[in-house]
Design a protein around this motif. Sequence first.
Motif, PDB file in Angstrom:
ATOM      1  N   TYR A  91      13.938   7.900  13.775  1.00 54.16           N
ATOM      2  CA  TYR A  91      14.129   6.832  12.787  1.00 54.16           C
ATOM      3  C   TYR A  91      12.870   6.773  11.928  1.00 54.16           C
ATOM      4  CZ  TYR A  91      11.147   3.948  15.753  1.00 54.16           C
ATOM      5  OH  TYR A  91      10.093   3.458  16.475  1.00 54.16           O
ATOM      6  N   PRO A  92      12.957   6.192  10.729  1.00 54.71           N
ATOM      7  CA  PRO A  92      11.790   6.182   9.838  1.00 54.71           C
ATOM      8  C   PRO A  92      10.628   5.365  10.408  1.00 54.71           C
ATOM      9  CG  PRO A  92      13.801   5.736   8.624  1.00 54.71           C
ATOM     10  CD  PRO A  92      14.146   5.661  10.077  1.00 54.71           C
ATOM     11  N   GLU A  93       9.482   6.031  10.520  1.00 53.10           N
ATOM     12  CA  GLU A  93       8.266   5.393  11.022  1.00 53.10           C
ATOM     13  C   GLU A  93       7.181   5.347   9.946  1.00 53.10           C
ATOM     14  OE1 GLU A  93       7.126   7.264  14.890  1.00 53.10           O
ATOM     15  OE2 GLU A  93       8.983   8.373  14.560  1.00 53.10           O
ATOM     16  N   PHE A  94       7.280   6.226   8.966  1.00 56.34           N
ATOM     17  CA  PHE A  94       6.282   6.356   7.907  1.00 56.34           C
ATOM     18  C   PHE A  94       7.019   6.307   6.571  1.00 56.34           C
ATOM     19  CE2 PHE A  94       3.581   8.888   5.064  1.00 56.34           C
ATOM     20  CZ  PHE A  94       2.330   8.340   5.298  1.00 56.34           C
ATOM     21  N   TRP A  95       6.753   5.258   5.804  1.00 55.62           N
ATOM     22  CA  TRP A  95       7.463   5.030   4.543  1.00 55.62           C
ATOM     23  C   TRP A  95       6.545   5.201   3.343  1.00 55.62           C
ATOM     24  CZ3 TRP A  95      12.638   3.969   4.125  1.00 55.62           C
ATOM     25  CH2 TRP A  95      13.315   3.603   5.295  1.00 55.62           C
ATOM     26  N   LEU A  96       7.093   5.738   2.278  1.00 60.45           N
ATOM     27  CA  LEU A  96       6.444   5.773   0.977  1.00 60.45           C
ATOM     28  C   LEU A  96       7.184   4.799   0.073  1.00 60.45           C
ATOM     29  CD1 LEU A  96       6.284   9.653   0.437  1.00 60.45           C
ATOM     30  CD2 LEU A  96       4.563   8.178   1.503  1.00 60.45           C
ATOM     31  N   ASN A  97       6.462   3.910  -0.581  1.00 61.72           N
ATOM     32  CA  ASN A  97       7.068   2.941  -1.495  1.00 61.72           C
ATOM     33  C   ASN A  97       6.570   3.179  -2.905  1.00 61.72           C
ATOM     34  OD1 ASN A  97       8.490   1.605   0.558  1.00 61.72           O
ATOM     35  ND2 ASN A  97       6.720   0.364   1.054  1.00 61.72           N
ATOM     36  N   ALA A  98       7.501   3.346  -3.834  1.00 58.67           N
ATOM     37  CA  ALA A  98       7.161   3.632  -5.227  1.00 58.67           C
ATOM     38  C   ALA A  98       6.477   2.436  -5.874  1.00 58.67           C
ATOM     39  CB  ALA A  98       8.418   3.981  -6.011  1.00 58.67           C
ATOM     40  N   ARG A  99       5.344   2.716  -6.503  1.00 57.80           N
ATOM     41  CA  ARG A  99       4.605   1.741  -7.301  1.00 57.80           C
ATOM     42  C   ARG A  99       4.204   2.432  -8.601  1.00 57.80           C
ATOM     43  NH1 ARG A  99       6.680  -0.612  -3.768  1.00 57.80           N
ATOM     44  NH2 ARG A  99       5.809  -2.141  -2.357  1.00 57.80           N
ATOM     45  N   PRO A 100       5.182   2.712  -9.489  1.00 55.09           N
ATOM     46  CA  PRO A 100       4.867   3.410 -10.738  1.00 55.09           C
ATOM     47  C   PRO A 100       3.783   2.664 -11.517  1.00 55.09           C
ATOM     48  CG  PRO A 100       7.243   3.164 -10.470  1.00 55.09           C
ATOM     49  CD  PRO A 100       6.588   2.342  -9.396  1.00 55.09           C
ATOM     50  N   GLY A 101       2.901   3.415 -12.098  1.00 57.96           N
ATOM     51  CA  GLY A 101       1.832   2.810 -12.886  1.00 57.96           C
ATOM     52  C   GLY A 101       0.648   2.344 -12.068  1.00 57.96           C
ATOM     53  N   MET A 102       0.740   2.442 -10.762  1.00 61.46           N
ATOM     54  CA  MET A 102      -0.364   2.038  -9.896  1.00 61.46           C
ATOM     55  C   MET A 102      -1.531   3.003 -10.095  1.00 61.46           C
ATOM     56  SD  MET A 102      -0.425   1.918  -5.711  1.00 61.46           S
ATOM     57  CE  MET A 102      -0.434   3.694  -5.487  1.00 61.46           C
ATOM     58  N   ALA A 103      -2.710   2.475 -10.264  1.00 60.39           N
ATOM     59  CA  ALA A 103      -3.894   3.320 -10.378  1.00 60.39           C
ATOM     60  C   ALA A 103      -4.272   3.844  -9.002  1.00 60.39           C
ATOM     61  CB  ALA A 103      -5.057   2.520 -10.964  1.00 60.39           C
ATOM     62  N   ALA A 104      -4.763   5.061  -8.951  1.00 55.76           N
ATOM     63  CA  ALA A 104      -5.213   5.636  -7.682  1.00 55.76           C
ATOM     64  C   ALA A 104      -6.346   4.799  -7.119  1.00 55.76           C
ATOM     65  CB  ALA A 104      -5.679   7.073  -7.883  1.00 55.76           C
ATOM     66  N   GLY A 105      -6.343   4.645  -5.809  1.00 52.27           N
ATOM     67  CA  GLY A 105      -7.405   3.894  -5.155  1.00 52.27           C
ATOM     68  C   GLY A 105      -8.721   4.638  -5.214  1.00 52.27           C
ATOM     69  N   VAL A 106      -9.776   3.905  -5.284  1.00 50.52           N
ATOM     70  CA  VAL A 106     -11.111   4.487  -5.208  1.00 50.52           C
ATOM     71  C   VAL A 106     -11.313   4.952  -3.770  1.00 50.52           C
ATOM     72  CG1 VAL A 106     -13.572   3.997  -5.447  1.00 50.52           C
ATOM     73  CG2 VAL A 106     -11.929   2.957  -7.023  1.00 50.52           C
ATOM     74  N   ASP A 107     -11.930   6.109  -3.580  1.00 50.08           N
ATOM     75  CA  ASP A 107     -12.152   6.610  -2.227  1.00 50.08           C
ATOM     76  C   ASP A 107     -12.727   5.513  -1.338  1.00 50.08           C
ATOM     77  OD1 ASP A 107     -11.270   9.011  -3.164  1.00 50.08           O
ATOM     78  OD2 ASP A 107     -13.171  10.059  -2.983  1.00 50.08           O
ATOM     79  N   GLY A 108     -12.119   5.378  -0.184  1.00 51.13           N
ATOM     80  CA  GLY A 108     -12.603   4.393   0.775  1.00 51.13           C
ATOM     81  C   GLY A 108     -11.968   3.022   0.638  1.00 51.13           C
ATOM     82  N   THR A 109     -11.111   2.824  -0.384  1.00 50.48           N
ATOM     83  CA  THR A 109     -10.502   1.497  -0.549  1.00 50.48           C
ATOM     84  C   THR A 109      -8.996   1.514  -0.331  1.00 50.48           C
ATOM     85  OG1 THR A 109     -10.205   1.787  -2.933  1.00 50.48           O
ATOM     86  CG2 THR A 109     -12.274   0.781  -2.191  1.00 50.48           C
ATOM     87  N   GLY A 110      -8.396   2.686  -0.172  1.00 48.00           N
ATOM     88  CA  GLY A 110      -6.962   2.767   0.079  1.00 48.00           C
ATOM     89  C   GLY A 110      -6.671   2.496   1.542  1.00 48.00           C
ATOM     90  N   ALA A 111      -5.415   2.668   1.901  1.00 49.16           N
ATOM     91  CA  ALA A 111      -5.014   2.486   3.294  1.00 49.16           C
ATOM     92  C   ALA A 111      -5.616   3.594   4.155  1.00 49.16           C
ATOM     93  CB  ALA A 111      -3.498   2.529   3.398  1.00 49.16           C
ATOM     94  N   HIS A 112      -5.890   3.282   5.415  1.00 43.28           N
ATOM     95  CA  HIS A 112      -6.297   4.284   6.405  1.00 43.28           C
ATOM     96  C   HIS A 112      -5.268   4.226   7.511  1.00 43.28           C
ATOM     97  CE1 HIS A 112      -9.309   5.647   9.753  1.00 43.28           C
ATOM     98  NE2 HIS A 112      -8.282   6.461   9.621  1.00 43.28           N
ATOM     99  N   ILE A 113      -4.539   5.320   7.652  1.00 41.34           N
ATOM    100  CA  ILE A 113      -3.478   5.403   8.643  1.00 41.34           C
ATOM    101  C   ILE A 113      -3.738   6.609   9.520  1.00 41.34           C
ATOM    102  CG2 ILE A 113      -1.010   5.811   8.956  1.00 41.34           C
ATOM    103  CD1 ILE A 113      -0.733   4.349   6.177  1.00 41.34           C
ATOM    104  N   CYS A 114      -3.573   6.438  10.819  1.00 38.22           N
ATOM    105  CA  CYS A 114      -3.782   7.529  11.762  1.00 38.22           C
ATOM    106  C   CYS A 114      -2.450   7.866  12.435  1.00 38.22           C
ATOM    107  CB  CYS A 114      -4.821   7.138  12.799  1.00 38.22           C
ATOM    108  SG  CYS A 114      -5.202   8.492  13.920  1.00 38.22           S
ATOM    109  N   LEU A 115      -2.102   9.139  12.410  1.00 42.54           N
ATOM    110  CA  LEU A 115      -0.866   9.623  13.018  1.00 42.54           C
ATOM    111  C   LEU A 115      -1.208  10.552  14.173  1.00 42.54           C
ATOM    112  CD1 LEU A 115       0.956  10.511   9.679  1.00 42.54           C
ATOM    113  CD2 LEU A 115       1.229   8.435  11.047  1.00 42.54           C
TER     114      LEU A 115
END
Length: 125
Positions: free
Chosen positions: A44-68
Amino acid sequence: MIDHISIAVSDLARSAEFYETALATIGLKRLVERPRTVGFGKKYPEFWLNARPGMAAGVDGTGAHICLRAPSQDAVAAFYAAALAGGARSDGEPGPRQGEMTVYFGAFILDFDGNKIEVLTFPRD
């Protein structure tokens, strides 16, 4: 315990293609595709991508940190290689690391939107 996670991406099609290839190395596949979201998992879906058109890329170190979790060191290395081949940037090559409670083998990448994805496995006793 966590059931599933979602990250925001600026280009859903590009990110879905990227993650489909990279996540296959650790046993996850594309299971759900909707106009604004794509879900990956084993059963079943455990890892989702959600569209955010126009979203600026995060500055390194400020985006999500996810461990798989990966099944092996080879899978960690394969994820890392596939991610870099797909356009991700390295944020830590595969190798042993000292965690808070134990040693593990992991690697880190930054995706197109600045999300940090870590993949790891724990040595067998």
